[in-house]
Design a protein around this motif. Structure first.
Motif, short mmCIF file in Angstrom:
data_model
loop_
_atom_site.label_atom_id
_atom_site.label_comp_id
_atom_site.label_asym_id
_atom_site.label_seq_id
_atom_site.Cartn_x
_atom_site.Cartn_y
_atom_site.Cartn_z
N MET A 63 0.85 -1.19 0.00
CA MET A 63 0.00 0.00 0.00
C MET A 63 0.88 1.24 0.00
O MET A 63 1.71 1.41 0.89
N THR A 64 0.74 2.08 -0.99
CA THR A 64 1.58 3.26 -1.13
C THR A 64 0.72 4.51 -1.32
O THR A 64 -0.49 4.41 -1.55
N ASP A 65 1.39 5.66 -1.24
CA ASP A 65 0.69 6.89 -1.61
C ASP A 65 0.78 7.06 -3.12
O ASP A 65 1.18 6.13 -3.85
N GLN A 66 0.48 8.25 -3.61
CA GLN A 66 0.40 8.47 -5.05
C GLN A 66 1.73 8.83 -5.70
O GLN A 66 1.77 9.17 -6.89
N PHE A 67 2.83 8.76 -4.97
CA PHE A 67 4.13 9.14 -5.53
C PHE A 67 4.43 8.32 -6.79
O PHE A 67 4.31 7.08 -6.79
N ASP A 73 -4.57 7.77 -2.88
CA ASP A 73 -4.33 9.15 -3.30
C ASP A 73 -4.69 10.07 -2.14
O ASP A 73 -5.85 10.30 -1.84
N HIS A 74 -3.66 10.60 -1.49
CA HIS A 74 -3.89 11.42 -0.31
C HIS A 74 -4.50 12.78 -0.64
O HIS A 74 -4.91 13.51 0.28
N ASN A 75 -4.56 13.12 -1.90
CA ASN A 75 -5.27 14.34 -2.29
C ASN A 75 -6.78 14.14 -2.22
O ASN A 75 -7.54 15.11 -2.16
N VAL A 76 -7.18 12.87 -2.21
CA VAL A 76 -8.60 12.54 -2.19
C VAL A 76 -9.02 12.02 -0.81
O VAL A 76 -10.01 12.47 -0.23
N ALA A 77 -8.28 11.05 -0.28
CA ALA A 77 -8.62 10.43 1.00
C ALA A 77 -7.38 9.78 1.59
O ALA A 77 -6.42 9.47 0.88
N ILE A 82 2.77 3.53 8.74
CA ILE A 82 4.09 4.11 8.53
C ILE A 82 4.05 5.62 8.78
O ILE A 82 5.04 6.20 9.24
N GLU A 83 2.93 6.25 8.53
CA GLU A 83 2.80 7.69 8.80
C GLU A 83 2.96 7.97 10.30
O GLU A 83 3.57 8.97 10.68
#
Length: 282
Positions: free
Chosen positions: A189-193, A215-219, A231-232
């Protein structure tokens, strides 16, 4: 282990030495002079730091090859420092350790911390200090790549130093970190990078890692446990340590600090975490 528990466990210097020696040589030791194998620990009477061979009647240092090998400090001070590092969730500074141990030199305290941090990790990365940088990706900041295993909660993190082309956080760098710790067909599981897009490349992604992107820009979560919050939260602890305790990390020693935080988080629920840390120093 709190301070009261520590001093009950190690009331004298010889108790600290005996603990270190029995931990290092629990399976016996070999005399470097005659090669005789000893399954029972023999201390030289006047010096608990030395081991004695009753075959050739010689003695040798029990601390050879350990973090404590060339120290002039009491080993109980070292164990106390190890315990302070282990129980300090957000870390302990060199100046604070100097005050806690009553040391005259900050350099001595920093050296002690650096040796402990090296023991916590497996390798040291070296690099050059970068100039003051802007916020966000694509700046001159030195990035850190981290992976948290969902079931065990274990964390693995490395400093992403520039490759031979001067690139940081390239897809191949990220894939190497994942390949080092992930089994085949692991769900990642990753972010949108965009660097993680390499996981969509069947030729490069030889372990067939399965990527789920949030996508952390969305949720920050897609539901059903699909998120990168674990991890955050580790980064949050690390940042609190940097902002509140250390204030600045040089690239030269950054991996040592990362190793320290990873070890502490990975052993936060272990009753024998302190003993494990001592074992790494031997």
């Amino acid at each position: 282990m709190n301070h009261i528990e520590f001093f009950k466990r190690f009331p004298t210097e010889n108790d600290a030495i005996d603990f270190i020696v029995s931990t290092k040589y629990k399976n016996g030791y070999v005399c470097p002079k005659c090669g005789c194998v000893h399954h029972k620990i023999y201390h030289q009477r006047y010096n608990h730091r030395n081991l004695y061979c009753n075959n050739c009647k010689s003695e040798f240092s029990a601390l050879t090859g350990t973090v404590f090998e060339h120290t002039h400090l009491d080993l109980r001070m070292w164990l106390f420092a190890l315990n302070l590092v282990f129980i300090a969730r957000k870390g302990i500074s060199g100046l604070q350790l100097q005050r806690e141990l009553g040391m005259k030199s900050y350099k001595g305290a920093f050296r002690m911390l650096n040796l402990i941090r090296r023991a916590m990790g497996t390798e040291t990365h070296k690099g050059k200090k970068t100039k003051k940088s802007k916020r966000g990706r694509g700046t001159s900041k030195t990035p850190v790549v981290g992976v948290k295993e969902r079931n065990s909660g274990k964390i693995h993190a490395v400093v992403a130093l520039p490759n031979e082309k001067g690139q940081q956080l390239s897809g191949k760098q990220l894939l190497k970190v994942l390949n080092d710790v992930c089994k085949e067909n692991t769900t990642v599981m990753t972010d949108q990078f965009s660097g993680y897009n390499i996981l969509n490349n069947g030729v490069e992604n030889t372990k067939k890692l399965i990527r789920i992107m949030i996508d952390h820009n969305v949720a920050y979560s897609l539901g059903n446990g699909i998120h990168t919050n674990g991890i955050e939260s580790c980064w949050a602890v690390l940042k609190r340590g940097v902002y509140g305790i250390f204030h600045h990390l040089s690239v030269k020693y950054m991996q040592n600090y990362i190793d320290e935080f990873c070890f502490r988080l990975n052993n936060r629920d272990c009753k024998d975490g302190f003993d494990r840390l001592v074992g790494l120093c031997l």
